[in-house]
Design a protein around this motif. Structure first.
Motif, PDB file in Angstrom:
ATOM      1  N   GLN A 172      30.336 -61.004  20.731  1.00 18.59           N
ATOM      2  CA  GLN A 172      30.478 -59.823  19.883  1.00 18.59           C
ATOM      3  C   GLN A 172      29.864 -60.160  18.529  1.00 18.59           C
ATOM      4  OE1 GLN A 172      34.831 -59.708  20.434  1.00 18.59           O
ATOM      5  NE2 GLN A 172      34.568 -57.635  21.231  1.00 18.59           N
ATOM      6  N   ARG A 173      28.877 -59.375  18.126  1.00 16.43           N
ATOM      7  CA  ARG A 173      28.152 -59.686  16.890  1.00 16.43           C
ATOM      8  C   ARG A 173      28.162 -58.477  15.957  1.00 16.43           C
ATOM      9  NH1 ARG A 173      24.378 -62.401  18.905  1.00 16.43           N
ATOM     10  NH2 ARG A 173      25.317 -64.366  18.234  1.00 16.43           N
ATOM     11  N   LEU A 174      28.550 -58.731  14.712  1.00 18.98           N
ATOM     12  CA  LEU A 174      28.580 -57.700  13.682  1.00 18.98           C
ATOM     13  C   LEU A 174      27.441 -57.957  12.704  1.00 18.98           C
ATOM     14  CD1 LEU A 174      30.064 -55.356  12.201  1.00 18.98           C
ATOM     15  CD2 LEU A 174      31.342 -57.134  10.955  1.00 18.98           C
ATOM     16  N   PHE A 175      26.548 -56.983  12.581  1.00 26.17           N
ATOM     17  CA  PHE A 175      25.449 -57.066  11.620  1.00 26.17           C
ATOM     18  C   PHE A 175      25.897 -56.420  10.311  1.00 26.17           C
ATOM     19  CE2 PHE A 175      23.467 -57.080  15.817  1.00 26.17           C
ATOM     20  CZ  PHE A 175      22.653 -58.200  15.732  1.00 26.17           C
ATOM     21  N   ILE A 176      25.842 -57.189   9.225  1.00 24.88           N
ATOM     22  CA  ILE A 176      26.274 -56.699   7.916  1.00 24.88           C
ATOM     23  C   ILE A 176      25.036 -56.527   7.035  1.00 24.88           C
ATOM     24  CG2 ILE A 176      27.729 -57.148   5.916  1.00 24.88           C
ATOM     25  CD1 ILE A 176      29.454 -58.939   7.673  1.00 24.88           C
ATOM     26  N   CYS A 177      24.764 -55.298   6.634  1.00 23.29           N
ATOM     27  CA  CYS A 177      23.522 -54.991   5.901  1.00 23.29           C
ATOM     28  C   CYS A 177      23.832 -54.227   4.614  1.00 23.29           C
ATOM     29  CB  CYS A 177      22.580 -54.151   6.766  1.00 23.29           C
ATOM     30  SG  CYS A 177      22.239 -54.834   8.403  1.00 23.29           S
ATOM     31  N   TRP A 178      22.966 -54.430   3.634  1.00 21.39           N
ATOM     32  CA  TRP A 178      23.064 -53.656   2.400  1.00 21.39           C
ATOM     33  C   TRP A 178      22.654 -52.201   2.663  1.00 21.39           C
ATOM     34  CZ3 TRP A 178      25.587 -55.646  -1.520  1.00 21.39           C
ATOM     35  CH2 TRP A 178      25.572 -57.030  -1.746  1.00 21.39           C
ATOM     36  N   GLN A 179      23.282 -51.279   1.958  1.00 24.86           N
ATOM     37  CA  GLN A 179      22.976 -49.858   2.136  1.00 24.86           C
ATOM     38  C   GLN A 179      21.525 -49.552   1.783  1.00 24.86           C
ATOM     39  OE1 GLN A 179      25.951 -47.232   0.546  1.00 24.86           O
ATOM     40  NE2 GLN A 179      24.516 -45.528   0.308  1.00 24.86           N
ATOM     41  N   ASN A 180      21.009 -50.155   0.713  1.00 25.83           N
ATOM     42  CA  ASN A 180      19.616 -49.922   0.325  1.00 25.83           C
ATOM     43  C   ASN A 180      18.643 -50.395   1.397  1.00 25.83           C
ATOM     44  OD1 ASN A 180      20.368 -48.787  -2.097  1.00 25.83           O
ATOM     45  ND2 ASN A 180      20.142 -50.686  -3.279  1.00 25.83           N
ATOM     46  N   ASP A 181      18.986 -51.506   2.067  1.00 26.66           N
ATOM     47  CA  ASP A 181      18.126 -51.986   3.155  1.00 26.66           C
ATOM     48  C   ASP A 181      18.129 -51.003   4.325  1.00 26.66           C
ATOM     49  OD1 ASP A 181      17.373 -54.269   1.808  1.00 26.66           O
ATOM     50  OD2 ASP A 181      18.955 -55.509   2.681  1.00 26.66           O
ATOM     51  N   LEU A 182      19.316 -50.491   4.655  1.00 25.01           N
ATOM     52  CA  LEU A 182      19.412 -49.553   5.775  1.00 25.01           C
ATOM     53  C   LEU A 182      18.641 -48.265   5.501  1.00 25.01           C
ATOM     54  CD1 LEU A 182      23.207 -49.973   6.639  1.00 25.01           C
ATOM     55  CD2 LEU A 182      21.259 -50.775   7.993  1.00 25.01           C
ATOM     56  N   ALA A 183      18.455 -47.932   4.226  1.00 26.56           N
ATOM     57  CA  ALA A 183      17.726 -46.715   3.874  1.00 26.56           C
ATOM     58  C   ALA A 183      16.221 -46.889   3.993  1.00 26.56           C
ATOM     59  CB  ALA A 183      18.090 -46.275   2.452  1.00 26.56           C
ATOM     60  N   ARG A 184      15.755 -48.136   4.126  1.00 26.14           N
ATOM     61  CA  ARG A 184      14.326 -48.393   4.257  1.00 26.14           C
ATOM     62  C   ARG A 184      13.914 -48.242   5.717  1.00 26.14           C
ATOM     63  NH1 ARG A 184      14.479 -54.032   2.677  1.00 26.14           N
ATOM     64  NH2 ARG A 184      12.560 -54.072   3.917  1.00 26.14           N
ATOM     65  N   ALA A 185      12.840 -47.507   5.967  1.00 28.73           N
ATOM     66  CA  ALA A 185      12.409 -47.222   7.330  1.00 28.73           C
ATOM     67  C   ALA A 185      11.998 -48.495   8.069  1.00 28.73           C
ATOM     68  CB  ALA A 185      11.255 -46.225   7.317  1.00 28.73           C
ATOM     69  N   ASP A 186      11.273 -49.389   7.386  1.00 25.34           N
ATOM     70  CA  ASP A 186      10.814 -50.600   8.070  1.00 25.34           C
ATOM     71  C   ASP A 186      11.978 -51.511   8.440  1.00 25.34           C
ATOM     72  OD1 ASP A 186      11.326 -51.051   5.370  1.00 25.34           O
ATOM     73  OD2 ASP A 186       9.939 -52.756   5.269  1.00 25.34           O
ATOM     74  N   PHE A 187      12.973 -51.608   7.548  1.00 21.92           N
ATOM     75  CA  PHE A 187      14.144 -52.439   7.837  1.00 21.92           C
ATOM     76  C   PHE A 187      14.948 -51.831   8.989  1.00 21.92           C
ATOM     77  CE2 PHE A 187      18.565 -53.635   7.451  1.00 21.92           C
ATOM     78  CZ  PHE A 187      18.521 -54.997   7.181  1.00 21.92           C
ATOM     79  N   ALA A 188      15.194 -50.523   8.906  1.00 17.03           N
ATOM     80  CA  ALA A 188      15.985 -49.858   9.946  1.00 17.03           C
ATOM     81  C   ALA A 188      15.314 -49.989  11.310  1.00 17.03           C
ATOM     82  CB  ALA A 188      16.190 -48.398   9.590  1.00 17.03           C
ATOM     83  N   ARG A 189      14.000 -49.874  11.338  1.00 19.13           N
ATOM     84  CA  ARG A 189      13.269 -49.992  12.599  1.00 19.13           C
ATOM     85  C   ARG A 189      13.423 -51.401  13.185  1.00 19.13           C
ATOM     86  NH1 ARG A 189       8.732 -49.239  10.667  1.00 19.13           N
ATOM     87  NH2 ARG A 189       8.875 -46.952  10.604  1.00 19.13           N
ATOM     88  N   SER A 190      13.255 -52.405  12.341  1.00 22.76           N
ATOM     89  CA  SER A 190      13.387 -53.789  12.809  1.00 22.76           C
ATOM     90  C   SER A 190      14.815 -54.080  13.266  1.00 22.76           C
ATOM     91  CB  SER A 190      12.991 -54.759  11.696  1.00 22.76           C
ATOM     92  OG  SER A 190      11.636 -54.599  11.340  1.00 22.76           O
ATOM     93  N   LEU A 191      15.799 -53.540  12.545  1.00 25.04           N
ATOM     94  CA  LEU A 191      17.198 -53.765  12.905  1.00 25.04           C
ATOM     95  C   LEU A 191      17.525 -53.122  14.249  1.00 25.04           C
ATOM     96  CD1 LEU A 191      19.991 -54.856  12.149  1.00 25.04           C
ATOM     97  CD2 LEU A 191      20.417 -52.677  10.980  1.00 25.04           C
ATOM     98  N   LEU A 192      17.039 -51.900  14.470  1.00 25.63           N
ATOM     99  CA  LEU A 192      17.303 -51.233  15.747  1.00 25.63           C
ATOM    100  C   LEU A 192      16.666 -51.982  16.906  1.00 25.63           C
ATOM    101  CD1 LEU A 192      16.908 -47.472  14.745  1.00 25.63           C
ATOM    102  CD2 LEU A 192      19.006 -48.665  15.392  1.00 25.63           C
ATOM    103  N   GLU A 193      15.468 -52.506  16.689  1.00 27.38           N
ATOM    104  CA  GLU A 193      14.823 -53.308  17.734  1.00 27.38           C
ATOM    105  C   GLU A 193      15.631 -54.566  18.029  1.00 27.38           C
ATOM    106  OE1 GLU A 193      10.919 -54.037  16.289  1.00 27.38           O
ATOM    107  OE2 GLU A 193      10.191 -51.981  16.637  1.00 27.38           O
ATOM    108  N   LEU A 194      16.154 -55.183  16.983  1.00 22.84           N
ATOM    109  CA  LEU A 194      16.970 -56.380  17.161  1.00 22.84           C
ATOM    110  C   LEU A 194      18.254 -56.065  17.929  1.00 22.84           C
ATOM    111  CD1 LEU A 194      17.631 -59.363  16.469  1.00 22.84           C
ATOM    112  CD2 LEU A 194      18.664 -58.520  14.347  1.00 22.84           C
ATOM    113  N   ILE A 195      18.922 -54.977  17.554  1.00 25.93           N
ATOM    114  CA  ILE A 195      20.167 -54.593  18.227  1.00 25.93           C
ATOM    115  C   ILE A 195      19.904 -54.231  19.684  1.00 25.93           C
ATOM    116  CG2 ILE A 195      21.972 -52.832  18.290  1.00 25.93           C
ATOM    117  CD1 ILE A 195      21.910 -52.815  15.237  1.00 25.93           C
ATOM    118  N   ASP A 196      18.826 -53.508  19.944  1.00 26.02           N
ATOM    119  CA  ASP A 196      18.476 -53.160  21.322  1.00 26.02           C
ATOM    120  C   ASP A 196      18.250 -54.425  22.151  1.00 26.02           C
ATOM    121  OD1 ASP A 196      18.688 -50.478  20.882  1.00 26.02           O
ATOM    122  OD2 ASP A 196      16.537 -50.148  20.534  1.00 26.02           O
TER     123      ASP A 196
END
Length: 254
Positions: A172-196
């Motif tokens: 079980q893994r919890l990813f903890i991210c800054w709100q400003n990072d999550l608002a960035r399209a490139d960061f969100a895209r990379s994070l979703l790929e990682l989670i997938d």
């Protein structure tokens, strides 16, 4: 960095029994007893002293066997075999002090490593969990994610995650991210790929916003069963690359 856990009474007793002073005292007593018996030349006293001598010898033998079972024996290099004996002796002495300090920490259930060593150590913790039969076969992880690509590149670590799950374990893994990072399209895209990718391995994933957490909740750690906790520094910056991380094998429930 948290202080190493306190040593319990058993650790202190073991340290006392293995001390050089105690062993020297027993050895001196073993030599002194027969001398006293010979000097007194009294039959009754001689029998008592020889009985004491026998007990001391048995204690020395038992202590020697016990020390061999709890201590690591290493061959020391011969300084005279080196090109510059004095220079090598100084280098050897320094390295030996560092090595003994590391082994002392491990004996206390605590290990510190440089951040660059964390991936290898993480894989080792997973592999031993798979092989040891320790229960629960579960890993709980919180990751301070500032650069999702770093985790994507840790292929051996991801592979051992899959191996643990295939062996009947859970991650079980919890990813903890800054709100400003999550608002960035490139960061969100990379994070979703990682989670997938993690989910395709069978890892149970969750997301937390770091801005909404207390400081004591935003910690990068991996809890391996009830056996060990790896506490990492923050990823993705120079401080992380220079920092040190800790593994605790005692008081894991804390």
């Amino acid at each position: 960095m948290s202080a190493p856990p306190r040593r319990d009474l058993g650790d202190r007793i073991a340290e006392a029994l293995s001390s050089q002073a105690l062993n020297a005292l027993v050895g001196i007593a073993g030599l002194a007893v027969p001398v006293v018996a010979w000097a007194k030349q009294q039959a009754g006293l001689t029998s008592i002293l020889l009985s004491v001598e026998t007990v001391l010898l048995l204690l020395m033998v038992g202590n020697h066997v016990w020390l061999r079972s709890i201590c690591i024996q290493l061959r020391r290099a011969n300084d005279r075999d080196m090109a510059d004996a004095r220079y090598f002796a100084l280098i050897r002495a320094q390295l030996e002090r560092e090595l003994m300090a590391d082994f002392g920490e491990i004996a206390d259930g605590h290990l510190q490593v440089y951040a660059s060593e964390v991936p290898r150590l993480s894989v080792l913790l997973f592999r031993i969990l798979i092989e040891s039969g320790s229960q629960p076969k579960r890993v709980l992880a919180a990751d301070l994610t500032t650069n999702p690509n770093l985790l994507t590149q840790r292929r051996e670590y991801l592979a051992v995650n899959r191996q643990l799950i295939e062996a009947g374990g859970t991650v079980q893994r919890l990813f903890i991210c800054w709100q400003n990072d999550l608002a960035r399209a490139d960061f969100a895209r990379s994070l979703l790929e990682l989670i997938d990718h993690h989910r395709s391995l069978g890892v149970q994933c969750a997301l937390a916003v770091r801005d909404r957490l207390r400081a004591d909740q935003a910690i990068d750690f991996v809890v391996v069963a009830k056996a060990a906790v790896l506490v990492e520094e923050e990823q993705g910056d120079a401080e992380y690359l220079r920092g040190r991380s800790s593994v605790y094998f005692k008081q894991v429930e804390r």
